[in-house]
Design a protein around this motif. Structure first.
Motif, PDB file in Angstrom:
ATOM      1  N   ALA A 285      13.079   7.040  10.314  1.00 52.64           N
ATOM      2  CA  ALA A 285      14.102   6.991  11.434  1.00 52.64           C
ATOM      3  C   ALA A 285      13.820   5.571  12.099  1.00 52.64           C
ATOM      4  O   ALA A 285      12.735   5.004  11.832  1.00 52.64           O
ATOM      5  N   ASN A 286      14.967   4.647  12.252  1.00 46.46           N
ATOM      6  CA  ASN A 286      15.089   3.574  12.989  1.00 46.46           C
ATOM      7  C   ASN A 286      14.246   3.805  14.350  1.00 46.46           C
ATOM      8  O   ASN A 286      14.519   4.771  15.266  1.00 46.46           O
ATOM      9  N   LYS A 287      13.658   2.707  14.738  1.00 43.86           N
ATOM     10  CA  LYS A 287      12.787   2.618  15.888  1.00 43.86           C
ATOM     11  C   LYS A 287      13.687   2.992  17.280  1.00 43.86           C
ATOM     12  O   LYS A 287      13.123   3.672  18.086  1.00 43.86           O
ATOM     13  N   ASP A 288      14.719   2.428  17.364  1.00 43.85           N
ATOM     14  CA  ASP A 288      15.741   2.575  18.525  1.00 43.85           C
ATOM     15  C   ASP A 288      16.616   3.781  18.443  1.00 43.85           C
ATOM     16  O   ASP A 288      17.654   3.929  19.223  1.00 43.85           O
ATOM     17  N   SER A 289      16.408   4.475  17.577  1.00 38.40           N
ATOM     18  CA  SER A 289      17.294   5.768  17.194  1.00 38.40           C
ATOM     19  C   SER A 289      17.393   6.735  18.588  1.00 38.40           C
ATOM     20  O   SER A 289      16.375   6.876  18.968  1.00 38.40           O
ATOM     21  N   ALA A 290      18.569   6.951  18.785  1.00 37.42           N
ATOM     22  CA  ALA A 290      18.637   7.934  19.758  1.00 37.42           C
ATOM     23  C   ALA A 290      18.369   9.591  19.344  1.00 37.42           C
ATOM     24  O   ALA A 290      18.003  10.489  20.065  1.00 37.42           O
ATOM     25  N   ASP A 291      18.364   9.640  17.894  1.00 34.05           N
ATOM     26  CA  ASP A 291      18.265  11.032  17.404  1.00 34.05           C
ATOM     27  C   ASP A 291      17.531  10.781  16.197  1.00 34.05           C
ATOM     28  O   ASP A 291      18.156  10.564  15.113  1.00 34.05           O
ATOM     29  N   ARG A 292      16.233  10.726  16.155  1.00 35.19           N
ATOM     30  CA  ARG A 292      15.421  10.552  15.010  1.00 35.19           C
ATOM     31  C   ARG A 292      15.590  11.652  14.001  1.00 35.19           C
ATOM     32  O   ARG A 292      15.895  11.444  12.571  1.00 35.19           O
ATOM     33  N   ILE A 293      15.803  12.753  14.085  1.00 38.80           N
ATOM     34  CA  ILE A 293      16.102  13.978  13.421  1.00 38.80           C
ATOM     35  C   ILE A 293      17.354  13.654  12.499  1.00 38.80           C
ATOM     36  O   ILE A 293      17.463  14.170  11.422  1.00 38.80           O
ATOM     37  N   ALA A 294      18.499  13.181  13.284  1.00 34.53           N
ATOM     38  CA  ALA A 294      19.540  12.571  12.702  1.00 34.53           C
ATOM     39  C   ALA A 294      19.594  11.568  11.536  1.00 34.53           C
ATOM     40  O   ALA A 294      19.983  11.525  10.602  1.00 34.53           O
ATOM     41  N   ASP A 295      18.691  10.590  11.929  1.00 41.79           N
ATOM     42  CA  ASP A 295      18.581   9.811  11.120  1.00 41.79           C
ATOM     43  C   ASP A 295      17.658  10.112   9.737  1.00 41.79           C
ATOM     44  O   ASP A 295      18.130  10.026   8.718  1.00 41.79           O
ATOM     45  N   TYR A 296      16.828  11.199   9.829  1.00 44.95           N
ATOM     46  CA  TYR A 296      16.168  11.782   8.607  1.00 44.95           C
ATOM     47  C   TYR A 296      17.437  12.513   7.741  1.00 44.95           C
ATOM     48  O   TYR A 296      17.356  12.568   6.271  1.00 44.95           O
TER      49      TYR A 296
END
Length: 342
Positions: free
Chosen positions: A140-151
């Motif tokens: 996930a990107n470090k500044d992501s607001a939704d890390r699960i969405a990143d995965y």
């Protein structure tokens, strides 16, 4: 290959990260010079994939999928690229990579520096032929607001060209990332990734070595229930065993020889927690055929290495694979699978 001990003193005069980038640049200009080490005893199957041998390159060396074919040419049975995030990111400030030569170890606080999944996808598309499986490690990107969405986004994008996907929730260099290893969060993450897969692909989960017994049991249960195909045990550690190097107190994840005892203990812990129901990939402190063989006999179906290459050079994978074949033959095993957990 045998020249590396002579070259190493000169390589070690160069900053660790710059030396790494120079190595990648040199490999990019060189066509693959070999193929994975093969021996009938070394061929093994896991999650529906065929591995020429069980010795893999761990994520972190080829972050942007620039040289997977070249690394397979050095004898590795499989290569894992990444960690790749949906968007490019620079990672943490430099210096962020340190050789601990006195300890045959490395400390890194890279922070998922990479060029993003789109660029890596283009490179993987250009690979005409694969000599062995190529896995893609996603984060996930470090500044992501939704890390699960990143995965989920990473799984959707990269599954098309990955032979397997690795969910990396165990890097210590992205603040808060390891909290995704806890039960409810991990279940939500796995549900998100599995539902996002555009095509069926094996999914591996990479866990930290810094876990308590209750956390190990919980991760094992959620991983089995969530359809994970294998666990990679383990990532770098934030603990600090006795070290001699002046870099010992640098922040970041420790890898290399000092991680070996912790890594093998976690391997045994997860073997017990899963009851042998979930294949395990052992990483951390593997630098010899004896160590790789010990991990297989402790329950690992595959092994991965990276830091040992810094100290022993690119011929290491082939030496370990050949040594494994010798040990399997010596002890009367017909294949790797027979030795797993023996």
């Amino acid at each position: 290959m045998t020249l590396y001990p002579l070259l190493r003193p000169f390589v070690f005069q160069i900053d660790a990260e710059r030396a790494h980038r120079l190595a990648i640049a040199a490999l990019k200009m060189t066509p693959p010079l070999g193929r994975p080490e093969t021996d009938p005893l070394l061929h093994t199957q896991l999650a529906g994939l065929s591995f020429p041998n069980p010795v893999g390159l761990a994520a972190g060396f080829d972050k942007d999928a620039e040289v997977p074919a070249q690394m397979l040419g050095f004898g590795f049975g499989f290569v894992e690229v990444g960690t790749l995030t949906p968007l490019p990111q620079a990672g943490n400030p430099r210096p962020r990579l340190f050789r601990l030569a006195e300890d045959a170890a490395v400390i890194n606080r890279m922070g998922f520096n990479n060029g993003g999944q789109a660029q890596a996808l283009d490179r993987l598309k250009r690979l005409a032929r694969r000599a062995g499986p190529i896995g893609v490690n996603i984060g996930a990107n470090k500044d992501s607001a939704d890390r699960i969405a990143d995965y989920a986004s990473g799984a959707r994008a990269m599954a098309v060209l990955a032979d397997y996907l690795t969910i990396n929730i165990s890097s210590p260099n992205t603040p808060g990332l390891r909290t995704l290893q806890t039960g409810a969060a991990l279940k939500e993450l796995l549900d998100g990734v599995m539902s996002a897969l555009p095509v069926p692909r094996p999914v591996f989960l990479k866990v930290a070595p810094d876990l308590e017994p209750a956390e190990i049991d919980e991760i094992a249960r959620v991983a089995i229930d969530g359809g994970v195909d294998a666990l990679i045990v383990a990532n770098t550690t934030i603990s600090r065993p006795p070290l001699r190097s002046p870099h010992a107190k640098e922040a970041g994840g420790l890898s290399g020889a000092p991680l070996a005892s912790l890594s093998v203990q976690r391997l045994r812990d997860f073997r017990t927690a899963t009851g042998g129901k979930l294949p395990l990939v052992s990483a951390g402190g593997i630098g010899s055929a004896d160590e790789a063989y010990a991990r297989i006999r402790a329950g690992a179906s595959l092994v991965q290495l990276y830091s040992a290459l810094v100290y022993q050079g690119p011929g290491l994978a082939r030496r370990i694979a050949r040594g494994l074949a010798e040990r399997l033959r010596r002890d009367g095993f017909a294949n790797v699978a027979e030795a797993v957990g023996a």
